[in-house]
Design a protein around this motif. Sequence first.
Motif, PDB file in Angstrom:
ATOM      1  N   PHE A  43       0.791  -1.308  -0.082  1.00 46.71           N
ATOM      2  CA  PHE A  43      -0.132   0.069  -0.064  1.00 46.71           C
ATOM      3  C   PHE A  43       0.813   1.235  -0.113  1.00 46.71           C
ATOM      4  O   PHE A  43       0.688   2.216  -0.629  1.00 46.71           O
ATOM      5  CB  PHE A  43      -0.878  -0.033   1.213  1.00 46.71           C
ATOM      6  CG  PHE A  43      -1.796   1.327   1.288  1.00 46.71           C
ATOM      7  CD1 PHE A  43      -2.734   1.612   0.483  1.00 46.71           C
ATOM      8  CD2 PHE A  43      -1.340   2.256   2.344  1.00 46.71           C
ATOM      9  CE1 PHE A  43      -3.669   2.651   0.520  1.00 46.71           C
ATOM     10  CE2 PHE A  43      -2.207   3.308   2.449  1.00 46.71           C
ATOM     11  CZ  PHE A  43      -3.018   3.721   1.561  1.00 46.71           C
ATOM     12  N   THR A  47       1.115   4.303  -2.977  1.00 43.32           N
ATOM     13  CA  THR A  47       0.969   5.507  -2.740  1.00 43.32           C
ATOM     14  C   THR A  47       2.134   6.493  -3.088  1.00 43.32           C
ATOM     15  O   THR A  47       1.928   7.258  -3.891  1.00 43.32           O
ATOM     16  CB  THR A  47       0.682   5.669  -1.048  1.00 43.32           C
ATOM     17  OG1 THR A  47      -0.415   4.964  -0.704  1.00 43.32           O
ATOM     18  CG2 THR A  47       0.539   7.439  -0.920  1.00 43.32           C
ATOM     19  N   PHE A  62      -2.678  -0.862  -6.282  1.00 41.60           N
ATOM     20  CA  PHE A  62      -4.034  -0.700  -5.442  1.00 41.60           C
ATOM     21  C   PHE A  62      -5.208  -1.702  -5.883  1.00 41.60           C
ATOM     22  O   PHE A  62      -6.102  -2.144  -5.211  1.00 41.60           O
ATOM     23  CB  PHE A  62      -4.583   0.681  -5.829  1.00 41.60           C
ATOM     24  CG  PHE A  62      -3.933   1.957  -4.807  1.00 41.60           C
ATOM     25  CD1 PHE A  62      -3.875   1.589  -3.622  1.00 41.60           C
ATOM     26  CD2 PHE A  62      -3.189   3.028  -5.498  1.00 41.60           C
ATOM     27  CE1 PHE A  62      -3.212   2.630  -2.912  1.00 41.60           C
ATOM     28  CE2 PHE A  62      -2.521   4.040  -4.877  1.00 41.60           C
ATOM     29  CZ  PHE A  62      -2.601   3.884  -3.400  1.00 41.60           C
ATOM     30  N   ILE A  65      -4.460  -4.999  -4.081  1.00 45.24           N
ATOM     31  CA  ILE A  65      -4.837  -5.024  -2.691  1.00 45.24           C
ATOM     32  C   ILE A  65      -6.508  -4.652  -2.628  1.00 45.24           C
ATOM     33  O   ILE A  65      -6.932  -5.547  -1.569  1.00 45.24           O
ATOM     34  CB  ILE A  65      -4.164  -3.435  -1.871  1.00 45.24           C
ATOM     35  CG1 ILE A  65      -2.859  -3.707  -2.007  1.00 45.24           C
ATOM     36  CG2 ILE A  65      -4.634  -3.517  -0.710  1.00 45.24           C
ATOM     37  CD1 ILE A  65      -2.109  -2.199  -1.873  1.00 45.24           C
ATOM     38  N   GLU A  74      -8.767   2.711   2.520  1.00 46.30           N
ATOM     39  CA  GLU A  74      -7.518   3.303   1.776  1.00 46.30           C
ATOM     40  C   GLU A  74      -7.212   2.710   0.459  1.00 46.30           C
ATOM     41  O   GLU A  74      -7.008   3.149  -0.429  1.00 46.30           O
ATOM     42  CB  GLU A  74      -6.499   3.262   2.787  1.00 46.30           C
ATOM     43  CG  GLU A  74      -6.515   3.818   4.043  1.00 46.30           C
ATOM     44  CD  GLU A  74      -7.218   2.982   5.015  1.00 46.30           C
ATOM     45  OE1 GLU A  74      -7.470   3.460   6.132  1.00 46.30           O
ATOM     46  OE2 GLU A  74      -7.645   1.770   4.681  1.00 46.30           O
ATOM     47  N   ALA A  75      -7.568   1.235   0.324  1.00 47.14           N
ATOM     48  CA  ALA A  75      -7.299   0.741  -0.952  1.00 47.14           C
ATOM     49  C   ALA A  75      -8.063   1.105  -1.978  1.00 47.14           C
ATOM     50  O   ALA A  75      -7.804   1.360  -3.384  1.00 47.14           O
ATOM     51  CB  ALA A  75      -7.299  -0.771  -0.740  1.00 47.14           C
TER      52      ALA A  75
END
Length: 505
Positions: A43, A47, A62, A65, A74-75
């Motif tokens: 992750f 980012t 992403f 995940i 968040e993913a």
Amino acid sequence: MPESRDSLLADCQQLMAAGKWNEARSRLENAFAAAPADILIAFTLATACRLSGMTERATQLFQAIHSALPDMAEAAIGLAHCLAEAGTTDEAATVLRHYLVRHPEQASAYGVLAEIWLKSGIFKPVTRTFKEAATLAPTADNIGNLAESLSLERSFTAAEQQYQLALAKAPGSAKLRLNYAVHLLTQGKTGDGWKHFEARLDPDVADSPVRTLSLPRWNGSTPENRHILVVSEQGLGDEIRLAALLPELAGLARTLTVECDPRLISLFERSMPDVTFHAFSRIKKSGRGHYAYGWLPRDGGPDCYIESGSLPLFLGRALSPPENENGFLSPLAKVAELLGQRLRDAAGDRSLVGVSWASNARKFGRATNYPPAESWRLLLDLPDTCLVSLHYGAASSAVKEMEEATGRKILQLQDLDLRDDLEALAALEASLDLVLSVGNATAALAAAVGTKTLELLSSPGWVPLREERDCFLGATTRLAQRRLGDWTYPVERARELALTHLQKR
């Protein structure tokens, strides 16, 4: 001793916070190769890839995940950001809508969904979605986003209420204060607007400048006793617009030195001979301009500095049209004469109308700032006119596309470099009867040489207007949308003003 996973992630988070995305990404790639199943490393790497512009790589990470952990907010948010930045905004919105079906309490997903809709021009659900985020999690950021959305809709009273709530929660937030400044300036409230506009200089603002400058900052007092250095900070169009204030400051200061884009040096020097100009020494890193000042003399140089964007505050710039309707920059007379003759030979008795329909910036969200082709078809349907391209970059293909969209022939002087040769651009624009443009540097320069300029805008931004007149450039009329996403008013009003102006020619 091998570096621990936790210390690696902490170090990389610090690097990314400092804008050192590539350095963080390099370290994380090595860690990911050694532990490809570690979700936190994957992750954080995704980012870093997104921040450093490696959108395809970030999307792959992403997506993997999100597929493995579909309930990880968040993913889903990271994947949506990547898809939107790649131009697939429908897919981005779908990812978030599906996530919100399962997790309707997730405020951050609502906020990102609203942001994506806003930047992609799907305006109807934006305010409602920002409101949902603010209701679920009434943080300063969420309330501030709602306030910004309301202000863009010109619901200024409701926006003011939300801004006050957000500022009470986070009075030190630079981003919030800067957005509030734009909210005030859009309404012409320059007194408090210029004060809040100082927030743009806060290091917490993503694109605030970085300087190796040891001079004290000018506080506005006793300019007649000071050698003032005006430092550059914003885009080329803003630099030209703010330069309209330099003659006033030059008349107050003992000596004035100005740092500026090297493309402007000769034009500025000829137009303002009492001012010393010097090309900036700047590199762009992590989205910020880093300015160096090794060019300043050891002795006899400036004794203080001020940013160009702070001149309206320190000069007490009120909401009134400037007295420079005929321009304040002087193009090279010989070049203007030669270009003018070329244009007259091509146009005959027709009026010469310059057209600039886009900016060279291609960042996600910029497209909503420009009228669509059908709007230009109506606007450019002007009788007895010769249209002249002021587009730069990949101009030939862009001109052809615009000709096909509007059914109008557009004259292009292909031997001119309208991006880097600003002397040529200034001379060309000074030879025109009228300029029709979106808000960009081309429009600012046209007005600065005194050519009547009509700008079509999605919103006025930070430039205050009085009866649609630019408070820096007297030759500019800025026509902003009355309703977010609706170009009807700017286009129809611009056409009306264009016809009136050309009839007087």
